[in-house]
Write a protein that holds these residues in place. Structure first.
Motif, PDB file in Angstrom:
ATOM      1  N   VAL A  20       0.849  -1.189   0.000  1.00 44.63           N
ATOM      2  CA  VAL A  20       0.000   0.000   0.000  1.00 44.63           C
ATOM      3  C   VAL A  20       0.888   1.244   0.000  1.00 44.63           C
ATOM      4  N   VAL A  21       0.833   1.986  -1.093  1.00 46.19           N
ATOM      5  CA  VAL A  21       1.628   3.203  -1.218  1.00 46.19           C
ATOM      6  C   VAL A  21       0.986   4.348  -0.438  1.00 46.19           C
ATOM      7  N   GLU A  22      -0.361   4.406  -0.489  1.00 48.32           N
ATOM      8  CA  GLU A  22      -1.077   5.505   0.175  1.00 48.32           C
ATOM      9  C   GLU A  22      -2.534   5.117   0.372  1.00 48.32           C
ATOM     10  N   VAL A  23      -3.118   5.626   1.458  1.00 46.57           N
ATOM     11  CA  VAL A  23      -4.559   5.568   1.680  1.00 46.57           C
ATOM     12  C   VAL A  23      -5.078   6.990   1.552  1.00 46.57           C
ATOM     13  N   PHE A  24      -6.180   7.164   0.803  1.00 48.07           N
ATOM     14  CA  PHE A  24      -6.690   8.506   0.544  1.00 48.07           C
ATOM     15  C   PHE A  24      -8.206   8.487   0.658  1.00 48.07           C
ATOM     16  N   HIS A  25      -8.759   9.277   1.587  1.00 50.25           N
ATOM     17  CA  HIS A  25     -10.199   9.432   1.747  1.00 50.25           C
ATOM     18  C   HIS A  25     -10.552  10.882   1.409  1.00 50.25           C
ATOM     19  N   ALA A  26     -11.636  11.096   0.674  1.00 49.78           N
ATOM     20  CA  ALA A  26     -11.960  12.459   0.255  1.00 49.78           C
ATOM     21  C   ALA A  26     -13.459  12.656   0.111  1.00 49.78           C
ATOM     22  N   HIS A  27     -13.896  13.899   0.370  1.00 53.69           N
ATOM     23  CA  HIS A  27     -15.255  14.354   0.085  1.00 53.69           C
ATOM     24  C   HIS A  27     -15.119  15.602  -0.767  1.00 53.69           C
ATOM     25  N   PHE A  28     -15.595  15.537  -2.010  1.00 50.69           N
ATOM     26  CA  PHE A  28     -15.473  16.651  -2.942  1.00 50.69           C
ATOM     27  C   PHE A  28     -16.831  17.008  -3.524  1.00 50.69           C
ATOM     28  N   THR A  29     -17.099  18.302  -3.620  1.00 48.28           N
ATOM     29  CA  THR A  29     -18.197  18.819  -4.448  1.00 48.28           C
ATOM     30  C   THR A  29     -17.612  19.953  -5.280  1.00 48.28           C
ATOM     31  N   GLY A  30     -18.075  20.073  -6.488  1.00 49.19           N
ATOM     32  CA  GLY A  30     -17.648  21.197  -7.317  1.00 49.19           C
ATOM     33  C   GLY A  30     -16.182  21.189  -7.663  1.00 49.19           C
ATOM     34  N   TYR A  31     -15.565  20.030  -7.713  1.00 47.12           N
ATOM     35  CA  TYR A  31     -14.154  19.955  -8.076  1.00 47.12           C
ATOM     36  C   TYR A  31     -13.962  18.829  -9.081  1.00 47.12           C
ATOM     37  N   THR A  62     -18.941   5.350 -11.390  1.00 46.14           N
ATOM     38  CA  THR A  62     -18.728   4.547 -10.184  1.00 46.14           C
ATOM     39  C   THR A  62     -19.961   4.537  -9.307  1.00 46.14           C
ATOM     40  N   PRO A  63     -20.989   3.772  -9.643  1.00 49.58           N
ATOM     41  CA  PRO A  63     -22.122   3.635  -8.715  1.00 49.58           C
ATOM     42  C   PRO A  63     -21.699   2.902  -7.452  1.00 49.58           C
ATOM     43  N   HIS A  64     -22.597   2.853  -6.456  1.00 53.39           N
ATOM     44  CA  HIS A  64     -22.237   2.376  -5.115  1.00 53.39           C
ATOM     45  C   HIS A  64     -21.720   0.944  -5.089  1.00 53.39           C
ATOM     46  N   ASP A  65     -22.214   0.086  -5.975  1.00 53.95           N
ATOM     47  CA  ASP A  65     -21.835  -1.322  -5.887  1.00 53.95           C
ATOM     48  C   ASP A  65     -20.602  -1.647  -6.723  1.00 53.95           C
ATOM     49  N   THR A  66     -19.900  -0.632  -7.168  1.00 51.86           N
ATOM     50  CA  THR A  66     -18.772  -0.827  -8.076  1.00 51.86           C
ATOM     51  C   THR A  66     -17.441  -0.607  -7.366  1.00 51.86           C
ATOM     52  N   SER A  79     -14.606  13.663 -11.971  1.00 54.83           N
ATOM     53  CA  SER A  79     -15.449  14.766 -11.526  1.00 54.83           C
ATOM     54  C   SER A  79     -16.723  14.200 -10.918  1.00 54.83           C
ATOM     55  N   PRO A  80     -17.394  14.977 -10.050  1.00 54.10           N
ATOM     56  CA  PRO A  80     -18.659  14.503  -9.482  1.00 54.10           C
ATOM     57  C   PRO A  80     -19.712  14.286 -10.569  1.00 54.10           C
ATOM     58  N   ALA A  81     -20.462  13.207 -10.426  1.00 58.85           N
ATOM     59  CA  ALA A  81     -21.523  12.928 -11.391  1.00 58.85           C
ATOM     60  C   ALA A  81     -22.822  13.625 -11.013  1.00 58.85           C
ATOM     61  N   THR A  82     -22.913  14.160  -9.779  1.00 55.96           N
ATOM     62  CA  THR A  82     -24.101  14.885  -9.324  1.00 55.96           C
ATOM     63  C   THR A  82     -23.658  16.144  -8.584  1.00 55.96           C
ATOM     64  N   SER A  83     -24.604  17.034  -8.343  1.00 59.21           N
ATOM     65  CA  SER A  83     -24.289  18.281  -7.647  1.00 59.21           C
ATOM     66  C   SER A  83     -23.913  18.054  -6.191  1.00 59.21           C
ATOM     67  N   GLN A  84     -24.279  16.886  -5.629  1.00 59.97           N
ATOM     68  CA  GLN A  84     -23.936  16.574  -4.238  1.00 59.97           C
ATOM     69  C   GLN A  84     -22.485  16.123  -4.077  1.00 59.97           C
ATOM     70  N   GLY A  85     -21.807  15.912  -5.183  1.00 60.70           N
ATOM     71  CA  GLY A  85     -20.420  15.486  -5.107  1.00 60.70           C
ATOM     72  C   GLY A  85     -20.282  14.019  -4.760  1.00 60.70           C
ATOM     73  N   PHE A  86     -19.195  13.672  -4.095  1.00 61.90           N
ATOM     74  CA  PHE A  86     -18.949  12.267  -3.774  1.00 61.90           C
ATOM     75  C   PHE A  86     -18.017  12.143  -2.579  1.00 61.90           C
ATOM     76  N   ARG A  87     -18.148  11.011  -1.903  1.00 57.37           N
ATOM     77  CA  ARG A  87     -17.186  10.586  -0.882  1.00 57.37           C
ATOM     78  C   ARG A  87     -16.534   9.315  -1.389  1.00 57.37           C
ATOM     79  N   LYS A  88     -15.232   9.267  -1.358  1.00 62.29           N
ATOM     80  CA  LYS A  88     -14.530   8.105  -1.886  1.00 62.29           C
ATOM     81  C   LYS A  88     -13.423   7.680  -0.937  1.00 62.29           C
ATOM     82  N   ARG A  89     -13.085   6.393  -1.061  1.00 64.26           N
ATOM     83  CA  ARG A  89     -11.930   5.846  -0.351  1.00 64.26           C
ATOM     84  C   ARG A  89     -11.049   5.155  -1.385  1.00 64.26           C
ATOM     85  N   VAL A  90      -9.769   5.453  -1.326  1.00 67.70           N
ATOM     86  CA  VAL A  90      -8.840   4.976  -2.347  1.00 67.70           C
ATOM     87  C   VAL A  90      -7.645   4.294  -1.694  1.00 67.70           C
ATOM     88  N   LEU A  91      -7.237   3.184  -2.282  1.00 65.67           N
ATOM     89  CA  LEU A  91      -5.958   2.554  -1.965  1.00 65.67           C
ATOM     90  C   LEU A  91      -5.072   2.665  -3.196  1.00 65.67           C
TER      91      LEU A  91
END
Length: 273
Positions: A20-31, A62-66, A79-91
């Motif tokens: 694991v090089v990095e763990v990255f958690h993010a919440h973005f809207t409008g970016y 990337t829907p929820h089950d993907t 980019s966000p697919a909706t105006s609410q943005g997204f929360r993601k977790r990345v390895l």
């Protein structure tokens, strides 16, 4: 009405887990991410909202089950697919988890609809967020890597799920864990010492004893902690004496296995006269 301010909340760290090089958690809207590349594999799950991205001139989402797996060296954006943005977790994973020979397959099919894989990736993130649970994180990551390779090599799903009996190997791993209860033991180190593939080690042990290696190790540590608590030693001292990261780490696992905190357990003791 004033426009909602864009959100950019991130948390990033490099865990003490091989691969694991990095763990990255993010919440973005409008970016929106511009086109860019990574040197590592990007393993992405989205908890809220959705992400759209371009990879090799094809649009993906990337829907929820993907679970999305973006290969190294291949440009992509996001980019966000909706105006609410997204929360993601990345390895971000290095080539010891997935080799570069699988890049072409990942470009052709980066979005994997697999509920078992999605759950397991979430479990890796959960373990990585808890200092002291490195063996659990490493074990779970090994199974994630194995399932990803199944997808990319187009083998039938679940083919690697069959537990291959290897009681001798399971016994040797148990003995090795018993020797390293306090210090702990990494999965790769155990695999090197026992000349076995890490995924085979996990499956052989779980098949033989009905418990994962990290669960066995924690139960041994809790057993030692119980004896020290009954001997009157304070929980903070017991935590360091039995291989836990800190007192909070001891409390979490002790409560899970015993049902009460170390302090309550100790205060309930009937001391011998």
């Amino acid at each position: 009405m004033a426009a909602q301010r864009p959100q950019r909340e991130v948390s990033a760290w490099r865990p003490r887990i091989p691969g694991v090089v990095e763990v990255f958690h993010a919440h973005f809207t409008g970016y929106a991410y511009p086109m860019h590349v990574h040197e590592a594999w990007t393993l992405l799950i989205v908890d809220d909202g959705a992400v759209r991205y371009d990879l090799d001139r094809h649009e993906h989402g990337t829907p929820h089950d993907t679970v999305s797996l973006l290969p190294p060296h291949v440009p992509h954006n996001g980019s966000p697919a909706t105006s609410q943005g997204f929360r993601k977790r990345v390895l971000y994973l290095d080539s010891s988890v997935l080799g570069e020979d699988l890049i072409g397959a990942a470009v052709d099919g980066p979005d994997l609809r697999d509920p078992v894989l999605r759950r397991r990736v979430g479990q890796v993130h959960g373990a990585l967020a808890r200092p002291g649970d490195e063996l659990e994180a490493e074990s779970r990551l090994t199974l994630v890597g194995e399932r990803l390779r199944e997808h990319l090599r187009d083998r039938p799903r679940g083919a690697a799920e069959v537990r291959r009996a290897d009681p001798a190997l399971a016994r040797r791993l148990r003995e090795l864990l018993d020797e390293h209860v306090n210090r702990g033991l990494g999965l790769r180190e155990a695999a090197r010492l026992l000349h076995a593939h890490p995924a085979h080690l996990v499956r052989a042990f779980s098949g033989a004893y009905g418990i994962a290696p990290h669960q066995y190790l924690m139960s041994r540590r809790v057993g030692r902690a119980r004896r020290l608590l009954l001997a009157g030693r304070p929980p903070s001292e017991v935590a360091s004496a039995t291989g836990f990261y800190d007192q909070a780490h001891l409390t979490r696992h002790f409560g899970r296995l015993v049902g009460v905190t170390p302090g309550r357990y100790q205060s309930s003791a009937r001391w011998a006269s």
